[in-house]
Design an enzyme around this catalytic site. Structure first.
Site, PDB file in Angstrom:
ATOM      1  N   GLU A 260      25.166  44.466  32.201  1.00  0.00           N
ATOM      2  CA  GLU A 260      25.339  43.415  33.208  1.00  0.00           C
ATOM      3  C   GLU A 260      24.388  42.253  32.929  1.00  0.00           C
ATOM      4  O   GLU A 260      23.248  42.478  32.500  1.00  0.00           O
ATOM      5  CB  GLU A 260      25.050  43.941  34.622  1.00  0.00           C
ATOM      6  CG  GLU A 260      26.290  44.418  35.337  1.00  0.00           C
ATOM      7  CD  GLU A 260      26.474  45.911  35.205  1.00  0.00           C
ATOM      8  OE1 GLU A 260      25.982  46.478  34.202  1.00  0.00           O
ATOM      9  OE2 GLU A 260      27.107  46.508  36.090  1.00  0.00           O
TER      10      GLU A 260
ATOM     11  N   ASP B  98      45.777  28.419  32.952  1.00  0.00           N
ATOM     12  CA  ASP B  98      45.814  29.805  32.498  1.00  0.00           C
ATOM     13  C   ASP B  98      46.693  29.813  31.249  1.00  0.00           C
ATOM     14  O   ASP B  98      47.915  29.738  31.325  1.00  0.00           O
ATOM     15  CB  ASP B  98      46.412  30.666  33.619  1.00  0.00           C
ATOM     16  CG  ASP B  98      46.571  32.126  33.207  1.00  0.00           C
ATOM     17  OD1 ASP B  98      46.456  32.428  32.013  1.00  0.00           O
ATOM     18  OD2 ASP B  98      46.824  32.954  34.096  1.00  0.00           O
TER      19      ASP B  98
ATOM     20  N   ARG C  15      42.745  43.932  24.150  1.00  0.00           N
ATOM     21  CA  ARG C  15      43.088  43.667  25.552  1.00  0.00           C
ATOM     22  C   ARG C  15      41.850  43.140  26.259  1.00  0.00           C
ATOM     23  O   ARG C  15      40.796  43.777  26.243  1.00  0.00           O
ATOM     24  CB  ARG C  15      43.522  44.950  26.258  1.00  0.00           C
ATOM     25  CG  ARG C  15      44.702  45.633  25.651  1.00  0.00           C
ATOM     26  CD  ARG C  15      45.314  46.589  26.642  1.00  0.00           C
ATOM     27  NE  ARG C  15      46.052  45.839  27.627  1.00  0.00           N
ATOM     28  CZ  ARG C  15      47.270  45.344  27.434  1.00  0.00           C
ATOM     29  NH1 ARG C  15      47.888  45.535  26.291  1.00  0.00           N
ATOM     30  NH2 ARG C  15      47.875  44.664  28.373  1.00  0.00           N
TER      31      ARG C  15
ATOM     32  N   THR D 174      44.025  35.532  28.356  1.00  0.00           N
ATOM     33  CA  THR D 174      43.832  36.889  27.855  1.00  0.00           C
ATOM     34  C   THR D 174      43.617  36.739  26.355  1.00  0.00           C
ATOM     35  O   THR D 174      43.866  35.680  25.774  1.00  0.00           O
ATOM     36  CB  THR D 174      45.058  37.785  28.107  1.00  0.00           C
ATOM     37  OG1 THR D 174      46.215  37.114  27.630  1.00  0.00           O
ATOM     38  CG2 THR D 174      45.224  38.105  29.577  1.00  0.00           C
TER      39      THR D 174
ATOM     40  N   TYR E  32      25.672  49.836  29.049  1.00  0.00           N
ATOM     41  CA  TYR E  32      25.761  48.918  30.197  1.00  0.00           C
ATOM     42  C   TYR E  32      25.084  47.613  29.832  1.00  0.00           C
ATOM     43  O   TYR E  32      24.044  47.614  29.164  1.00  0.00           O
ATOM     44  CB  TYR E  32      25.080  49.531  31.424  1.00  0.00           C
ATOM     45  CG  TYR E  32      26.088  50.088  32.404  1.00  0.00           C
ATOM     46  CD1 TYR E  32      27.023  49.246  32.982  1.00  0.00           C
ATOM     47  CD2 TYR E  32      26.111  51.428  32.727  1.00  0.00           C
ATOM     48  CE1 TYR E  32      27.967  49.742  33.868  1.00  0.00           C
ATOM     49  CE2 TYR E  32      27.058  51.929  33.609  1.00  0.00           C
ATOM     50  CZ  TYR E  32      27.980  51.075  34.177  1.00  0.00           C
ATOM     51  OH  TYR E  32      28.902  51.561  35.044  1.00  0.00           O
TER      52      TYR E  32
ATOM     53  N   LYS F 174      47.527  38.550  23.772  1.00  0.00           N
ATOM     54  CA  LYS F 174      48.941  38.159  23.673  1.00  0.00           C
ATOM     55  C   LYS F 174      49.132  37.398  22.356  1.00  0.00           C
ATOM     56  O   LYS F 174      48.891  37.968  21.302  1.00  0.00           O
ATOM     57  CB  LYS F 174      49.335  37.345  24.904  1.00  0.00           C
ATOM     58  CG  LYS F 174      49.224  38.162  26.203  1.00  0.00           C
ATOM     59  CD  LYS F 174      49.785  37.401  27.384  1.00  0.00           C
ATOM     60  CE  LYS F 174      49.819  38.247  28.642  1.00  0.00           C
ATOM     61  NZ  LYS F 174      48.617  38.107  29.473  1.00  0.00           N
TER      62      LYS F 174
HETATM   63  N1  DSN Z   1      51.774  41.144  32.221  1.00  0.00           N
HETATM   64  C1  DSN Z   1      51.692  39.893  31.524  1.00  0.00           C
HETATM   65  C2  DSN Z   1      53.003  39.476  30.970  1.00  0.00           C
HETATM   66  O1  DSN Z   1      53.757  40.326  30.541  1.00  0.00           O
HETATM   67  O2  DSN Z   1      53.282  38.294  30.925  1.00  0.00           O
HETATM   68  C3  DSN Z   1      51.121  38.818  32.369  1.00  0.00           C
HETATM   69  O3  DSN Z   1      50.094  39.305  33.149  1.00  0.00           O
END
Ligand code: DSN
Length: 479
Positions: free
Chosen positions: A67, A242, A280, A271, A65, A274
């Site tokens: 925090e 974003d 993730r 994120t 943990y 991607k």
């Molecule tokens: N789920 C993601 C996507 O496939 O674009 C976005 O949150």
């Protein structure tokens, strides 16, 4: 470089240990690798993280943990977590040229929530914010949300509409952001499919948002963040980007100048899994003026940070700082453009007529199909994509009229523009030979479709052949 068998040994040993406890989990992990190796993965938001990134997640950091923030924790014994969190933040700042990086968000939604609350905390009068915070969010009824929005001063968010490629977390009702803010969207030009900055400016002047959001999950073009910032400034809005989908293109310096969000936005979320190709998770970048509020993400919005994932973020961000990452990022775009050209040449209809990022949106109404029919027919043929709305979609968000395809994963695997043309041929063949099916009462179905199984098998084999020259994780053998 690790020694020749190190990666195989690491994963094999891990599976052996897991198998001794629950063999079905070990089998499922092995099966997942086999499935990923065999399928043509064109989901625009997926990728293949490096063995080092994957391995950084499977260890004792998972037990801790932590925090708080680096050097200021609510738990004792966080010195090693401090090391990896500080490293991840340092790599992120260097990579993106940001003043501050908060690497604790568990996902993109979390990163956006942290950013929204940071902006609210920065801009809403303290008593109103305090009043709004005393409720247990899980217990709120629609009426409570209405009251909460009113207490916060009915703050407004202007973001890209869902069917133009925006994201659910940019103020839409099924997401908590739509309960926190009064939302309005900007769309795209009905003829070109492109963002019309004059229209965005007009909407901003009328609506006067507190937050102007740019960023998308299904818009196949670049966005000019300098212009968007000017629009935000003209109405006193905080400008948030974003960049979850295209963070890898920013990191790899494909999106620079007006198209790099970091110098233009007050706050940037992403994120990490991607196009950026990490584990993730999520991340927030900002200037010093929002840093303190952003760092309150946990416990304000987030549960305890995931130190094992922050360790993997540090590894992946270190990888993204290497010179070869720029080559990968450029190839992602080259491949997407080759795929778009291949599809156009064969007669496909593409939203905006092409791409200048990592994704292509096929309007499958051109093939007489819904997105759902097309997605399933492609899946039968070994091609993994996802259905997606197109602007002003007549089939709504469930059936849709689009197929979104993206190139980060195949690019990581090593496929290039020649293979993209071959991929376009496979996609076009399947979509061109699929016809809509009927319900049992003879009415047209938006889900059923007819595709000769022999053709689906043939395309599957062709896809496997195409991939065979580009083995996924070639250094790893599990058997
Ligand atoms: N789920 C993601 C996507 O496939 O674009 C976005 O949150």
């Amino acid at each position: 470089m690790p020694s020749p068998n190190a990666e195989s040994t690491a994963f094999r040993s891990a599976l052996e240990v897991i198998r001794a406890v629950e063999p079905r989990v070990a089998d499922a992990i092995g099966a997942e690798l086999a499935d990923q190796r065999e399928s043509l993965k064109l989901i625009a938001s997926e990728n293949y993280a490096s063995p080092a990134t994957l391995l950084a997640m499977g260890n004792w950091f998972s037990d801790k943990y932590a925090e708080g923030t680096v050097g200021r924790r609510f738990y004792a014994g966080c010195q090693n977590v401090d090391t990896v969190e500080a490293l991840a933040a340092e790599h992120a700042k260097e990579l993106f040229g940001a003043a501050h990086a908060y690497v604790q968000p568990h996902s993109g939604i979390d990163a956006n929530l942290v950013a929204f609350w940071a902006v609210l905390a920065d801009r809403v009068e303290a008593p109103a914010l305090k009043k709004a915070q005393v409720r247990q969010v899980n217990d709120l009824t629609e009426q409570d949300w209405f009251t909460l929005r009113r207490e916060l001063g009915n703050q407004r968010m202007l973001g890209m509409s869902l069917d133009a490629g925006g994201h659910l977390t940019h103020g839409f009702r099924p997401n908590i952001s739509g309960k926190m803010f009064d939302q309005r969207s900007y769309g795209t030009d009905p003829v070109t499919g492109l963002v019309d900055y004059d229209k965005v400016a007009e909407a901003a002047r009328e609506f006067k948002p507190m937050i102007l959001v740019a960023g998308y999950s299904a818009y196949p073009r670049k966005v000019n963040f300098r212009i968007m910032r000017e629009i935000a400034d003209s109405v006193g809005a905080t400008f948030m980007v974003d960049m979850a989908h295209f963070a890898g293109l920013v990191a790899g310096k494909v999106f620079t100048g007006d198209f790099d969000p970091v110098p233009h936005a007050h706050i940037v979320t992403t994120t990490t899994h991607k196009s950026l190709r990490g584990p993730r998770g999520g991340m927030v970048l900002c200037g010093p003026e929002l840093a303190d509020q952003v760092d309150r993400g946990c416990p304000m919005v987030l549960g305890g940070p995931l130190p094992h994932v922050m360790a993997a973020k540090a590894v992946a961000l270190a990888e993204a700082r290497r010179p070869d990452f720029a080559g990968y990022a450029q190839r992602v775009v080259d491949n997407a453009q080759a795929l778009a050209e291949g599809l156009l040449r064969r007669g496909a209809k593409l939203v905006t007529g092409g791409t200048d990022n990592h994704l292509v949106l096929i309007d499958v109404a051109g093939y007489g199909l819904t997105g759902r029919q097309a997605e399933q027919a492609l899946l039968d043929s070994g091609i993994v994509t996802n259905r997606n709305s197109v602007p002003q979609d007549p089939n709504g968000a469930w059936y849709t009229s689009g197929i979104r395809i993206g190139t980060p994963a195949l690019t990581t695997r090593g496929l290039g523009v020649a293979e993209m043309d071959a991929t376009a041929e496979l996609i076009h063949t399947v979509l061109g030979r699929t016809t809509p099916g009927s319900n049992t009462d003879g009415t047209p179905s938006k889900a059923k479709y007819v595709l000769d199984p022999a053709l689906a098998d043939k395309v599957s084999r062709q896809a496997t052949d195409l991939l065979s020259a580009f083995p996924l994780y070639p250094s790893i053998t599990l058997a």
